[in-house]
Design a protein around this motif. Structure first.
Motif, short mmCIF file in Angstrom:
data_model
loop_
_atom_site.label_atom_id
_atom_site.label_comp_id
_atom_site.label_asym_id
_atom_site.label_seq_id
_atom_site.Cartn_x
_atom_site.Cartn_y
_atom_site.Cartn_z
N ALA A 155 35.16 20.81 -28.06
CA ALA A 155 36.47 20.14 -28.21
C ALA A 155 37.01 19.19 -28.61
O ALA A 155 37.62 18.02 -28.69
CB ALA A 155 37.17 21.39 -29.58
N GLN A 156 36.96 18.54 -26.96
CA GLN A 156 37.61 17.36 -26.20
C GLN A 156 39.23 17.52 -26.61
O GLN A 156 40.65 16.58 -26.09
CB GLN A 156 37.21 16.16 -27.13
N VAL A 157 39.71 19.17 -26.28
CA VAL A 157 41.12 19.44 -26.18
C VAL A 157 41.46 20.22 -25.61
O VAL A 157 40.69 21.45 -25.76
CB VAL A 157 41.86 19.28 -27.99
N LEU A 158 42.11 20.47 -25.08
CA LEU A 158 43.04 21.74 -24.73
C LEU A 158 44.42 22.31 -24.58
O LEU A 158 45.42 21.60 -25.02
CB LEU A 158 43.23 21.37 -23.37
N TRP A 159 44.95 23.10 -25.01
CA TRP A 159 46.45 23.98 -25.39
C TRP A 159 46.87 24.66 -24.14
O TRP A 159 46.43 24.34 -23.31
CB TRP A 159 45.57 25.42 -26.12
N GLN A 160 48.22 23.32 -24.49
CA GLN A 160 48.66 23.12 -22.64
C GLN A 160 50.53 22.87 -22.99
O GLN A 160 49.96 22.82 -24.69
CB GLN A 160 48.89 21.34 -22.21
N LYS A 161 50.66 23.63 -22.58
CA LYS A 161 52.10 24.05 -22.16
C LYS A 161 52.61 22.65 -21.69
O LYS A 161 52.17 22.17 -20.76
CB LYS A 161 52.88 24.97 -21.43
N ARG A 162 53.90 21.83 -22.09
CA ARG A 162 53.97 20.92 -20.92
C ARG A 162 55.53 20.70 -19.72
O ARG A 162 55.76 22.36 -20.00
CB ARG A 162 55.43 20.31 -22.33
N ALA A 163 55.09 20.54 -18.84
CA ALA A 163 55.51 20.58 -17.54
C ALA A 163 56.60 20.03 -17.82
O ALA A 163 57.13 19.19 -18.02
CB ALA A 163 54.68 20.49 -16.01
N ALA A 164 57.53 21.24 -16.28
CA ALA A 164 58.87 19.86 -16.04
C ALA A 164 58.51 19.17 -15.36
O ALA A 164 57.22 18.38 -14.31
CB ALA A 164 59.59 21.14 -15.28
N THR A 165 59.26 18.48 -14.60
CA THR A 165 59.33 17.18 -14.09
C THR A 165 59.88 17.38 -13.07
O THR A 165 61.00 17.35 -13.00
CB THR A 165 59.28 15.52 -15.29
N MET A 166 59.38 16.80 -11.88
CA MET A 166 59.63 16.31 -10.70
C MET A 166 59.35 15.32 -9.84
O MET A 166 58.53 15.02 -9.73
CB MET A 166 59.19 17.52 -9.52
N ARG A 167 60.34 14.19 -9.45
CA ARG A 167 60.42 13.30 -8.87
C ARG A 167 60.38 13.18 -7.27
O ARG A 167 61.62 13.98 -6.73
CB ARG A 167 60.81 12.00 -9.79
N VAL A 168 58.74 12.79 -7.18
CA VAL A 168 59.21 12.87 -5.64
C VAL A 168 59.38 11.64 -4.20
O VAL A 168 58.56 10.76 -4.69
CB VAL A 168 58.26 13.24 -4.48
#
Ligand code: SF4
Lengths: 467, 197
Positions: free
Chosen positions: A155-168
């Protein structure tokens, strides 16, 4: 609202949202390999489905394949069957398969960028945890399991939860003989093996901007060793120069259009990250792991820590267990650790610049007595390039074995396996128990550190050592 | 997928931190292309970490299932009977793989996790109810846990994910593709490129 690079790619790929906040995310591209795809194709078969968009996948065998005698049939019957099954599945479902005896075979994470299949701004998956490698191009790339691999095929899709972001943010300039591998090992040692779980990491700062694409791939590759599925670097002129003219990169007018899109991807100047980590690398020393988790890492001048000094019983037990497995006594200097095996290769450090750095360290030296050293290029293209530059001759003259492309001793699924008790300087990404063979001990290092260890027979501080 | 609503049954514990999927399912057995019957290879090289067959609930150390994305790790645990894992945190890909196979990874804070762990160690019966999102621990107060609503629903009803996406979202996927093709046509042309030859 200012947005990060991650936000921009995420927002551009939302197909639908559910009430709980999960997103049906469109996946632009997928890489397949022999180990995690059989069950995914089986799921298609069970559902009576075709591949939704065959041109968005490419497949290659890398994990289980032998790295010698490529012309001969694979000796291990299980590996032979697994590789044959991948080829058959690809033929049946119309997915492009890069043949084992072909020019373009190699480790999934090496061949994707080489072919220009990996591009900025895209969503990219592979059922392999080191998929974040492709984030070096400013792609949102993450590892998935075999079931999700099947969902993407169907189906070319995935259920995903947005991640938090970290800048290194890496500040300063890399000292001589210190590399991207040392940067990522130092980060993992700092934040821990689960320090970035739930976060998408963006690597930024002058030190990252100064890295080549290959070095950025090394950096992003090991994000998973800090717990993160996703590591990203904003695309810039270095990225575009690398991609120009690659077989699957856009050409001519399309290239100009793509460039305009890619230049808009970088995080906005005032974008906020959920977490910020800054590491100054001006005085960074070569790093090596001493334990069985990648965060058990020290600079070359360090000594094996004493479990008795651990702050709590759980950490004491963890460290004591690791040292027992590794056969190391507290207080041992890193430079007193002798090795009997060396592995230069993997999707972390199996590219041409890695082989150049290793060969430079070999110089006119010879592999120490009692040491077995393997060089396994990350792809056929890397191997041919190294041979054109005469690097193979340097390695062979020094007593290294020069192999065909594959994962090899990174995962020890083929016949490259270490015996129990063996101690290996390895440029791969995991020092887990048994990773290179039952009872084998792995120390993670950069290619230059591994090559020097092969010659010296122990770990040395390559900043002051000469073969 | 078998629905997961309430799980009671034998529980076991693996309190070590950072048990990676290489330990759960050693790489050399990845040459097997089947999903079923993998339980016999679980923790194969670590006699000290055996999970007895029939274990329904597993209490784990922090960062359980970190490392490799191999889904053989949850398949092997499922083959041993495991339906629920309770820990301080899980490898992200491992946790996602668990949900795809009708298994529930529950993350608890340190105090509550210690209670569950002590109860399991003492041989007390614990029961996990996904409908009420509660863990009943012997005769103590029950413990609330949270789980992503969509994942909860998928587990409760035993959804077939591929089937549901194809049935429910085909039109949205098609319209997304149409929009993307119009917005970034270069991507769709680059996609057609062939590596053959
Ligand atoms: S080289 Fe190692 S980490 Fe990379 S894809 Fe192969 S097995 Fe995985």
């Amino acid at each position: 609202m200012p947005r990060t690079l991650y936000d921009k790619i995420w927002d551009a790929h939302v197909v639908a949202r559910d009430a709980g906040g999960e997103v049906l995310l469109y996946i632009d591209r997928q890489l397949l390999h022999e180990v995690s795809s059989p069950q995914a194709f089986a799921a298609l078969r069970e559902h009576g489905l075709q591949v939704h968009r065959p041109a968005s996948h490419i497949a290659v065998a890398d994990h289980a394949v032998p790295t010698h005698d490529r012309g001969a049939p694979i000796a291990d019957p299980q590996a032979r069957a697994q590789v044959a099954l991948l080829a058959a599945n690809c033929a049946e479902y119309g997915v492009e398969y890069l043949a084992l005896d072909g020019e373009r075979q190699g480790i999934v994470h090496v061949i994707g960028p080489e072919q220009g299949f990996t591009l900025p701004g895209l969503t990219f998956v592979c059922s392999d945890s080191h998929s974040a490698t492709h984030g070096a191009f400013g792609a949102l790339a993450f590892g998935i399991g075999a079931s999700e691999c099947g969902t993407v095929l169907a189906a070319q899709v995935l259920w995903q939860k947005r991640a938090a972001t970290m800048r290194v943010t890496f500040t300063g300039a890399l000292p001589d003989h210190v590399s991207a591998k040392d940067m990522i090992l130092a980060l993992i040692a700092r934040i821990g093996a689960s320090g970035a779980t739930g976060y998408a990491i963006e690597y930024a700062g002058e030190a990252v901007r100064a890295l080549s694409m290959e070095a950025r791939m090394t950096l992003c590759n090991m994000s998973i060793e800090a717990g993160s599925r996703t590591g990203l670097v904003a695309p810039d002129e270095t990225t575009f120069a690398y991609l120009a003219g690659r077989p699957r990169a856009p050409q001519e007018a399309d290239w100009d259009a793509a460039l305009a899109d890619w230049r808009a991807l970088a995080s906005d100047a005032d974008a906020r990250f959920d977490r910020e980590v800054t590491i100054d690398i001006a005085d960074l020393a070569p790093q090596l792991s001493f334990g069985t988790s990648p965060d058990q890492t020290l600079p070359i001048g360090g000594r094996v820590p004493d479990p008795g000094d651990a702050p709590d019983p759980a950490q004491r037990d963890k460290l004591a267990g690791a040292l027992a497995y590794m056969g190391l006594a507290p207080g041992t200097a890193m430079t007193d650790i002798a090795v009997d095996h060396v592995f230069i290769g993997s999707c972390t450090n199996g590219r041409i610049e890695d082989l150049r750095a290793a060969a430079a360290m070999v110089g006119m030296g010879r592999v120490a007595k009692g040491v077995r050293a393997l060089v396994v290029p990350g792809s056929g293209a890397v191997k041919r390039q190294a041979e054109a530059e005469g690097l193979d001759a340097v390695f062979i003259a020094a007593g290294f074995e020069w192999r065909e492309a594959g994962c090899s001793l990174c995962v020890a699924m083929n016949d490259d396996r270490l015996p129990a008790g063996a101690r290996c300087a390895s440029t791969s990404n995991r020092n887990f128990e048994g990773r290179q063979g039952i009872g084998a001990r792995t120390h993670l290092v950069s290619p230059a550190m591994a090559a020097a260890a092969a010659i010296a027979g122990r770990f040395v501080d390559i900043r002051s050592w000469r073969a | 997928m078998t629905p997961l609503v309430r799980v009671t049954g034998p529980a076991a514990r693996l309190p070590l931190a950072n048990i990676d999927t290489d330990i759960i399912f050693p790489a050399r057995f990845l040459l097997i292309t089947e999903k079923a019957g993998l339980g016999r290879y679980a923790f194969h090289d670590r006699a000290d970490l055996a999970v007895p067959p029939g274990t329904a609930i597993l209490v784990t150390g922090d960062n359980f299932g970190c490392g490799s994305s191999r889904e053989q790790a949850p398949w092997a645990l499922a083959d041993l009977g495991v339906r629920v894992l309770i820990g301080a945190g899980f490898g992200e890909i491992f946790a996602a793989n668990c949900f795809k196979n009708g298994m529930l990874p529950i993350v608890l804070g340190p105090g509550e996790l210690a209670r569950v762990d002590a109860a399991v160690q003492a041989g007390a019966v614990i029961a996990v109810d996904l409908e009420t999102q509660e863990i009943a621990v012997a005769d103590q107060d029950s413990i609330r846990f949270s789980v992503e609503p969509a994942r909860r629903e998928a587990l409760l009803s035993g959804w077939d994910e591929i089937g549901r996406i194809r049935a429910g979202y085909a039109a949205q996927i098609a319209s997304f593709e149409q929009r993307q093709r119009a917005a970034i046509p270069w991507l769709w042309r680059a996609q057609q490129g062939s590596l053959n030859g």
